[in-house]
Write an enzyme that holds these catalytic residues in place. Structure first.
Site, PDB file in Angstrom:
ATOM      1  N   ARG A 140       0.699  -1.240  -0.084  1.00 33.61           N
ATOM      2  CA  ARG A 140       0.035   0.233   0.094  1.00 33.61           C
ATOM      3  C   ARG A 140       0.996   1.158   0.052  1.00 33.61           C
ATOM      4  O   ARG A 140       0.649   2.218  -0.540  1.00 33.61           O
ATOM      5  CB  ARG A 140      -1.027  -0.007   1.309  1.00 33.61           C
ATOM      6  CG  ARG A 140      -1.859   0.956   1.125  1.00 33.61           C
ATOM      7  CD  ARG A 140      -2.851   0.835   2.139  1.00 33.61           C
ATOM      8  NE  ARG A 140      -2.679   1.084   3.476  1.00 33.61           N
ATOM      9  CZ  ARG A 140      -3.532   0.895   4.580  1.00 33.61           C
ATOM     10  NH1 ARG A 140      -4.685   0.666   4.518  1.00 33.61           N
ATOM     11  NH2 ARG A 140      -2.712   1.191   5.843  1.00 33.61           N
ATOM     12  N   LYS A 242      -2.878   6.133   1.582  1.00 35.08           N
ATOM     13  CA  LYS A 242      -2.828   7.014   2.960  1.00 35.08           C
ATOM     14  C   LYS A 242      -1.540   8.216   2.752  1.00 35.08           C
ATOM     15  O   LYS A 242      -0.549   8.043   3.258  1.00 35.08           O
ATOM     16  CB  LYS A 242      -1.980   5.818   3.888  1.00 35.08           C
ATOM     17  CG  LYS A 242      -2.581   5.968   5.238  1.00 35.08           C
ATOM     18  CD  LYS A 242      -2.186   4.651   6.206  1.00 35.08           C
ATOM     19  CE  LYS A 242      -2.771   4.712   7.446  1.00 35.08           C
ATOM     20  NZ  LYS A 242      -4.037   5.268   7.839  1.00 35.08           N
ATOM     21  N   GLU A 278     -16.340   6.708   4.663  1.00 34.72           N
ATOM     22  CA  GLU A 278     -15.726   6.014   6.059  1.00 34.72           C
ATOM     23  C   GLU A 278     -15.685   6.868   6.973  1.00 34.72           C
ATOM     24  O   GLU A 278     -16.130   8.229   6.729  1.00 34.72           O
ATOM     25  CB  GLU A 278     -14.209   5.761   5.516  1.00 34.72           C
ATOM     26  CG  GLU A 278     -13.273   6.819   5.029  1.00 34.72           C
ATOM     27  CD  GLU A 278     -11.855   6.139   4.787  1.00 34.72           C
ATOM     28  OE1 GLU A 278     -10.912   6.446   5.759  1.00 34.72           O
ATOM     29  OE2 GLU A 278     -11.584   5.892   3.572  1.00 34.72           O
TER      30      GLU A 278
END
Length: 395
Positions: A140, A242, A278
């Site tokens: 990621r 992220k 989210e």
């Protein structure tokens, strides 16, 4: 300029290794108490890492494990590795946890060029140390780095750096059942840049901190507030990676919600303002009968490692899992709602307030989220045999 700075970083790391690691006891990773002065360890003109404070050689960390929350506790070591633009990361190394000195024109400070990861190490009942799905975090970060125009450590470099950092700070890993060692790998554009462009130099670092529950409620059900004024991410943006730029913008909404007594904020999509996205720092799931639904990751939602794990665990338990657009109106019919994330684990949601209407969900009895969480923690802590290859033991 970039080549000279990179050379300075390598030279400093070598000198620090010679000065600091000569007193290391083999296979013990402890230092005798000794204070380091920046004046004696920082070469003239160097903009980089310098030592602060001292490290005790106590076998056990001075922490009240029973009162451990989700706050920063300074540990002993961190890992650092640097490279220049259009080059590859080479071997980094451990050094003492310390401040880093940056140019005011560093890319990360001026343009937010940075990504990070969050993961945990846990201690088992028989004393082993386990990492959970570290390869997922490494992959990621590489995906996020590509989106942010940054070079990234390889999967193996990432995992090795995490393993070294956790091992060196093993005295800070809470006893079984008392918490985890939170691991924070970061990739930052640390080179100086004035115009809007990728930084000329990059730093990858890893630090750790022992942590307990993320929310002040502990295991008590959360009370979420649905935000309509602010959005977390929009199509084409960086919501699916992220990036450090994703987090400061949500602080205003969180502050407003917490001032009203809520635990956190649940965001809606930026286009229609009708689909769940989210929570500020975690993914959301709703349960109706044997069906578990969660918003599909379509570029605006972070592909959480815990989210991915819970989906697979739920399928193993016989639940039907749907990754799809979840309309906010579906909440009124949900039996149960829960959040997932590395920091939060699996957190039960007791209520969600939308347009001043509070909807409450099941929070007692045999809960789906508790069943899934028990399996997740069992795998993470070695209580359940790992047949999926998700855990990595640190020697």
């Amino acid at each position: 300029m970039a080549i000279q700075k990179s050379s300075s970083i390598r030279n400093l790391l070598q000198s620090l290794r010679a000065a600091s690691f000569s007193s290391m006891i083999a296979n013990d990773h402890r230092f005798t108490s000794q204070a380091y002065s920046p004046a004696t360890t920082k070469p003239s003109g160097y903009r980089g890492i310098f030592w602060l404070g001292k490290i005790c050689d106590d076998e056990d960390a001075d922490v009240n494990w029973d009162k451990l929350g989700f706050g920063l506790t300074q540990t002993d070591y961190m890992y650092v590795m640097s490279c220049c633009k259009d080059q590859s990361f080479l071997k980094g190394q451990l050094c003492r946890y310390a401040n880093i000195e940056l140019s005011p024109s560093a890319g990360v400070l001026n343009y937010g060029q940075g990504v990070y990861e969050g993961m945990k190490a846990n201690r088992t009942q028989d004393g082993r140390i386990l990492l959970f799905r570290a390869g997922q975090n490494a992959g990621r970060m590489r995906h996020g780095a590509e989106r942010m125009c940054m070079p990234s450590p390889s999967i193996d470099q990432f995992i090795d750096a995490v393993k070294e950092t956790v091992s060196a700070n093993k005295r800070w890993i809470p006893p079984p059942g008392k918490g985890s060692l939170y691991v924070r790998p970061m990739l930052l554009g640390t080179g100086p840049i004035l115009g809007l462009a990728p930084a000329p130099e990059y730093t990858f670092l890893v630090y750790v901190s022992p942590v307990g529950y993320y929310f002040k409620e502990g295991t008590a059900p959360l009370n979420l507030y649905i935000e309509e004024e602010y959005v977390r991410a929009s199509p084409g943006g960086a919501g699916g990676v992220k990036s450090i730029t994703n987090y400061a913008p949500v602080m205003k909404a969180i502050t407003k919600a917490k001032d009203r007594g809520f635990s956190d904020v649940l965001y809606l999509d930026a286009i229609n303002k009708k689909y769940l996205e989210e929570v500020s720092s975690c993914n959301i799931f709703i349960v109706k009968g044997n069906v578990i639904s969660t918003p599909a990751t379509n570029g605006t939602i972070l592909e959480g490692v815990t989210r991915k794990s819970i989906i697979e665990i739920a399928k193993d338990h016989g639940y039907q899992v749907e990754e799809r657009p979840v309309a906010v109106d579906e909440l009124v019919d949900a039996d149960e709602v829960f959040c997932t994330g590395t920091a939060v684990g699996v957190a039960l949601v007791g209520s969600i307030t939308y347009r001043n209407k509070r909807t409450e969900f099941r929070s007692e009895g045999r809960l789906v989220c508790q069943q899934l969480y028990s399996t997740l923690v069992g795998l993470q802590t070695g209580r359940i045999e790992d047949k999926k290859g998700w855990t990595l033991e640190i020697n």
